[in-house]
Design a protein around this motif. Sequence first.
Motif, mmCIF file in Angstrom:
data_model
loop_
_atom_site.group_PDB
_atom_site.id
_atom_site.type_symbol
_atom_site.label_atom_id
_atom_site.label_comp_id
_atom_site.label_asym_id
_atom_site.label_seq_id
_atom_site.Cartn_x
_atom_site.Cartn_y
_atom_site.Cartn_z
ATOM 1 N N GLU A 99 -6.868 -4.677 -6.015
ATOM 2 C CA GLU A 99 -6.065 -3.462 -6.114
ATOM 3 C C GLU A 99 -6.855 -2.199 -5.791
ATOM 4 N N PHE A 103 -7.022 -0.020 -0.590
ATOM 5 C CA PHE A 103 -6.069 1.069 -0.784
ATOM 6 C C PHE A 103 -6.216 2.130 0.317
ATOM 7 N N ASP A 140 2.715 1.003 1.315
ATOM 8 C CA ASP A 140 3.600 2.156 1.469
ATOM 9 C C ASP A 140 4.153 2.051 2.883
ATOM 10 N N TYR A 151 7.118 2.092 -1.507
ATOM 11 C CA TYR A 151 6.634 0.785 -1.976
ATOM 12 C C TYR A 151 7.452 -0.350 -1.376
ATOM 13 N N HIS A 213 -1.565 -0.858 -0.178
ATOM 14 C CA HIS A 213 -1.925 -0.623 -1.580
ATOM 15 C C HIS A 213 -2.859 -1.726 -2.079
ATOM 16 N N THR A 214 -2.438 -2.991 -1.935
ATOM 17 C CA THR A 214 -3.214 -4.119 -2.468
ATOM 18 C C THR A 214 -3.120 -5.310 -1.512
#
Length: 252
Positions: A99, A103, A140, A151, A213-214
């Motif tokens: 996580e 990013f 995103d 998201y 994001h992850t």
Amino acid sequence: MNARFAMSRGKTLAAAALAALVASALPGPASAVADTGRDHSEHWGVITRNTIGSPVAALRDGPFGSFGVQGSAARPPHGRGSLGIEVADQSEKVDFGNEVDFFGDPVLGLTKVGFHVFQTGENVDAGGAENMPNIRFEIDPNVSAHPGDNYSTLVWVPDAAPVTGRWSPYIDATTTGYWYLTGNETACNQAAECTFAQVKASLNDGGEKPTIHTVAVGKGRDHMWIGAVDGLRVNQTVYDFEADGVKARRAG
């Protein structure tokens, strides 16, 4: 001082120098940093907010086998270990990922994605030949038609594993299986399977670029699955799952 452990400062320095010389002469990488210049190992683990029920996603040694299997298919493709995954049924879900370190990276910059899998006949019996773990990128999407949507999950669904009861060859997520977005941001949704090229093109709408994001390997919520994954590739880095951590290695 105990005489057995006493050592003068000069001898200590000499021993340290010798140890450094020996280490530099040993074959193979000394660390994940030496492999890629970028060590992500401390940031990998179960993504708790994406976990439902009591599944298992744990770094382990092996699996070695199954019984009677010999050669390269009888051991993890990288090192001695792998990521063991156990999901009981459709009530459970688990993601094992990172996580932190991906990013903000560009989704459109993804060029190489895939992994090796240890599939079993029992998993096929439970959910069919395509009962397999997934690769998931939380992103995103930055789609112009949905400016307030920041998201979605970009999911790879593999084809059936080429073998069972042993380690598979590398499975290339950019050329096999299909991809979709969970939020219906584009035409590449779960009801309309897309190739890797198609899903990237659907996100490249001329506006702000999509970002990551992850990154995770996951399973559920669908069928029982008990097996393992190793050698997750993201572009030029292979993530080697070992019992003592995740090693980042330069792809060959």
